[in-house]
Motif scaffolding. Structure first.
Motif, PDB file in Angstrom:
ATOM      1  N   HIS A 136      17.239 -25.213  18.104  1.00  0.00           N
ATOM      2  CA  HIS A 136      17.182 -26.089  17.007  1.00  0.00           C
ATOM      3  C   HIS A 136      17.025 -27.704  17.437  1.00  0.00           C
ATOM      4  O   HIS A 136      17.574 -28.175  18.314  1.00  0.00           O
ATOM      5  N   PRO A 137      16.035 -28.414  16.769  1.00  0.00           N
ATOM      6  CA  PRO A 137      16.092 -29.842  17.230  1.00  0.00           C
ATOM      7  C   PRO A 137      17.415 -30.789  16.878  1.00  0.00           C
ATOM      8  O   PRO A 137      17.787 -31.528  17.967  1.00  0.00           O
ATOM      9  N   ALA A 138      18.286 -30.218  15.961  1.00  0.00           N
ATOM     10  CA  ALA A 138      19.564 -31.128  15.943  1.00  0.00           C
ATOM     11  C   ALA A 138      20.262 -30.708  17.205  1.00  0.00           C
ATOM     12  O   ALA A 138      21.135 -31.402  17.664  1.00  0.00           O
ATOM     13  N   SER A 139      20.496 -29.162  17.544  1.00  0.00           N
ATOM     14  CA  SER A 139      21.077 -28.864  18.740  1.00  0.00           C
ATOM     15  C   SER A 139      20.630 -29.434  19.833  1.00  0.00           C
ATOM     16  O   SER A 139      21.534 -30.144  20.855  1.00  0.00           O
ATOM     17  N   ARG A 140      19.390 -29.740  20.073  1.00  0.00           N
ATOM     18  CA  ARG A 140      18.834 -30.524  21.308  1.00  0.00           C
ATOM     19  C   ARG A 140      19.268 -31.831  21.395  1.00  0.00           C
ATOM     20  O   ARG A 140      19.448 -32.472  22.319  1.00  0.00           O
ATOM     21  N   SER A 141      19.269 -32.742  20.043  1.00  0.00           N
ATOM     22  CA  SER A 141      19.695 -33.825  19.961  1.00  0.00           C
ATOM     23  C   SER A 141      21.231 -33.983  20.550  1.00  0.00           C
ATOM     24  O   SER A 141      21.505 -35.136  21.250  1.00  0.00           O
ATOM     25  N   LEU A 142      22.063 -33.300  20.300  1.00  0.00           N
ATOM     26  CA  LEU A 142      23.365 -33.332  20.415  1.00  0.00           C
ATOM     27  C   LEU A 142      23.576 -33.018  21.891  1.00  0.00           C
ATOM     28  O   LEU A 142      24.421 -33.699  22.782  1.00  0.00           O
ATOM     29  N   ALA A 143      22.864 -32.008  22.621  1.00  0.00           N
ATOM     30  CA  ALA A 143      23.088 -31.876  24.038  1.00  0.00           C
ATOM     31  C   ALA A 143      22.461 -33.268  24.725  1.00  0.00           C
ATOM     32  O   ALA A 143      22.980 -33.563  25.776  1.00  0.00           O
ATOM     33  N   VAL A 248      26.980 -32.591  11.943  1.00  0.00           N
ATOM     34  CA  VAL A 248      25.817 -31.648  11.779  1.00  0.00           C
ATOM     35  C   VAL A 248      25.999 -30.560  10.778  1.00  0.00           C
ATOM     36  O   VAL A 248      27.316 -29.850  10.729  1.00  0.00           O
ATOM     37  N   VAL A 249      25.310 -30.243   9.836  1.00  0.00           N
ATOM     38  CA  VAL A 249      25.716 -29.502   8.646  1.00  0.00           C
ATOM     39  C   VAL A 249      24.515 -28.261   9.097  1.00  0.00           C
ATOM     40  O   VAL A 249      23.299 -28.619   8.630  1.00  0.00           O
ATOM     41  N   ALA A 250      24.767 -27.140   9.744  1.00  0.00           N
ATOM     42  CA  ALA A 250      23.827 -26.169  10.131  1.00  0.00           C
ATOM     43  C   ALA A 250      23.792 -24.945   8.870  1.00  0.00           C
ATOM     44  O   ALA A 250      24.816 -24.645   8.481  1.00  0.00           O
ATOM     45  N   ARG A 251      22.763 -24.925   8.208  1.00  0.00           N
ATOM     46  CA  ARG A 251      22.463 -23.978   7.051  1.00  0.00           C
ATOM     47  C   ARG A 251      21.530 -22.935   7.317  1.00  0.00           C
ATOM     48  O   ARG A 251      21.318 -22.924   8.476  1.00  0.00           O
ATOM     49  N   ALA A 252      21.546 -22.045   6.489  1.00  0.00           N
ATOM     50  CA  ALA A 252      20.690 -20.813   6.580  1.00  0.00           C
ATOM     51  C   ALA A 252      19.144 -21.297   7.034  1.00  0.00           C
ATOM     52  O   ALA A 252      18.811 -22.438   6.967  1.00  0.00           O
ATOM     53  N   ALA A 256      17.258 -26.903   5.374  1.00  0.00           N
ATOM     54  CA  ALA A 256      17.173 -27.894   6.291  1.00  0.00           C
ATOM     55  C   ALA A 256      18.719 -28.553   6.988  1.00  0.00           C
ATOM     56  O   ALA A 256      19.515 -28.297   5.998  1.00  0.00           O
ATOM     57  N   TRP A 257      18.824 -28.403   8.097  1.00  0.00           N
ATOM     58  CA  TRP A 257      20.014 -29.072   8.872  1.00  0.00           C
ATOM     59  C   TRP A 257      19.946 -30.482   8.636  1.00  0.00           C
ATOM     60  O   TRP A 257      18.948 -31.218   8.622  1.00  0.00           O
ATOM     61  N   THR A 258      21.137 -31.121   8.518  1.00  0.00           N
ATOM     62  CA  THR A 258      21.443 -32.643   8.313  1.00  0.00           C
ATOM     63  C   THR A 258      22.163 -33.003   9.495  1.00  0.00           C
ATOM     64  O   THR A 258      23.176 -32.347   9.901  1.00  0.00           O
ATOM     65  N   ARG A 269      20.270 -37.811   8.640  1.00  0.00           N
ATOM     66  CA  ARG A 269      18.970 -37.345   9.093  1.00  0.00           C
ATOM     67  C   ARG A 269      18.765 -35.920   8.702  1.00  0.00           C
ATOM     68  O   ARG A 269      19.446 -35.162   9.150  1.00  0.00           O
ATOM     69  N   GLN A 270      17.724 -35.850   8.052  1.00  0.00           N
ATOM     70  CA  GLN A 270      17.311 -34.369   7.780  1.00  0.00           C
ATOM     71  C   GLN A 270      16.069 -33.627   8.507  1.00  0.00           C
ATOM     72  O   GLN A 270      15.059 -34.409   8.830  1.00  0.00           O
TER      73      GLN A 270
END
Length: 410
Positions: A136-143, A248-252, A256-258, A269-270
């Motif tokens: 997920h783009p959010a996961s890649r950002s955190l990494a 980070v809020v990871a949803r179904a 969208a994740w935020t 950031r959404q």
């Protein structure tokens, strides 16, 4: 964007679980893939939903038809009620070189995961776990923030705290969810080599209040905990750095994740809506043309190993150290021979005592024991020569880079 000029990837389903309908829907709605068969649909509700999705898909009477490489390009394998049967099916599919996308965790045994990995290495088969959240783009950002160190928006990352909401927190659902979530933790914070589990109760009810603390060589402390929920399932991931915290809020997948950043004017950031089923199928398509896949089967095996460690930690009431090493046939053989050697030494000690008693009792053939021991130890030493065979096969094998990539071109 999918190209209609590319040949369609023919996929069949083996079994069905909670992730199967989304994968089947993504296949049916795509111009890149074709669902050509289904087999062993145990859950009647999932089976009905699949029939509604693809009315013209042929049900397969025997799962062995999935071994036909001329009719299929890949198989999606779901978790089944009989783990031994599913493990045997995976062995045969990997031995046949059939590319697989596998629901995770497909079985609960770490040993089966590493055994399948040894077979996969031998046959060079493509085996991917259905673990899309790390991409997920959010996961890649955190990494990426972890790799940036002190230059990240929140400084050097020091902690990762993940709270997972689960509607029915039984032992099976909690451990299965942890096996998926810990892959996301590893993708962001690196390998976890120490794990300690805590719970406020005992038995299966303990998993409803489970908390897991982990750490690894990257120096990032990670915590994972269960939050019982009446309706919504999702996760909140807090990443704590030297300059602040991001949430980070990871949803179904249909939401969208935020990511909330620590700024003077707080704002979220959404990310765009993201479908893990589509993402995993795209990763399978890339692997079929020889591109490296992420995560791979070793990542899946390590996440199951960490999930298995939870019960050991709860039972012993302490933190468990994990030492990762590659599981190979040669390493397994060495370990087996070491165990047999220790057993023979212990057996020889007991045999000397039994011989002394037998001689006092005047039993016949007792004096032949030196020849018996010499034969047993001779056979054991002969088996050690198999190590030379392992090394010779490795030396004669073609270089990994010179082998053709993949089983076929798509």
């Amino acid at each position: 964007m999918e190209s209609p000029d590319l040949p369609r990837i023919r996929i069949a389903l083996l079994g069905a679980d909670d992730s199967t309908p989304a994968l089947a829907r993504a296949i049916v709605q795509s111009e890149r893939f074709e669902l050509v068969g289904v087999c062993e649909l145990e859950d009647i509700h999932i089976a009905q939903s699949l029939r509604a999705l693809a009315r013209h898909v042929r049900p397969l009477d025997v799962w062995e038809s999935l071994l036909d490489a001329t009719a299929l390009d890949a198989v999606i394998v779901a978790r089944g009620s009989d783990e031994d049967r599913r493990a045997e099916q995976l062995r045969k599919l990997i031995q046949a070189g059939m590319p697989l996308l596998v629901s995770h965790p497909v079985v609960d045994s770490m040993l089966i995961y590493y055994e399948l990995d040894m077979i996969r290495r031998e046959t060079q088969c493509i085996v991917l776990p259905h673990l899309a959240e790390r991409r997920h783009p959010a996961s890649r950002s955190l990494a990426q923030w972890v790799r940036e160190g002190g230059n990240s928006p929140i400084g050097k990352i020091e902690q990762l705290v993940m709270e997972r909401s689960i509607v029915r927190p039984t032992k099976a659902t909690v451990v299965g969810q942890f096996a998926r979530d810990v892959d996301l933790v590893r993708a962001i914070a690196g390998d976890m080599t120490r794990l300690g589990a805590l719970a406020g109760a005992s038995g299966d009810t303990a998993y409803g209040s489970l908390g897991v603390q982990m750490s690894g060589p990257n120096g990032i402390a990670a915590r994972w905990s269960v939050v019982p929920s009446r309706s919504d399932e999702g996760a909140r991931i807090a990443v704590v750095g030297s300059h602040g915290k991001a949430l980070v809020v990871a949803r179904a997948h249909d939401q969208a994740w935020t990511v909330a950043l620590p700024t003077d004017e707080p704002r979220d950031r959404q990310y765009e809506t993201w479908d893990p089923a589509v993402d995993s199928l795209d990763e399978l398509a890339r692997a079929l043309v020889g591109q490296p896949a992420e995560p791979d089967w070793v990542d899946a095996a390590r996440s199951v190993e960490l999930a298995e460690t939870i019960e050991r930690s709860l039972h012993k009431g302490r933190t468990i150290e994990l030492y990762y090493e590659e599981y190979t046939e040669e390493g397994t053989f060495k370990g087996t021979m070491t165990s047999i050697g220790c057993g023979l030494l212990v057996l020889g000690t007991f045999l000397l005592g039994a011989v002394a008693i037998g001689e006092q009792m005047g039993l016949p053939y007792v004096r032949l024991w030196p020849y018996l021991m010499a034969g047993v130890f001779g056979l054991f030493l002969l088996l050690q020569l198999l190590m030379l065979v392992f090394r010779r096969e490795e030396a004669e094998a073609p270089d990994e880079a010179s082998r053709p990539e993949g089983r076929k071109s798509i």
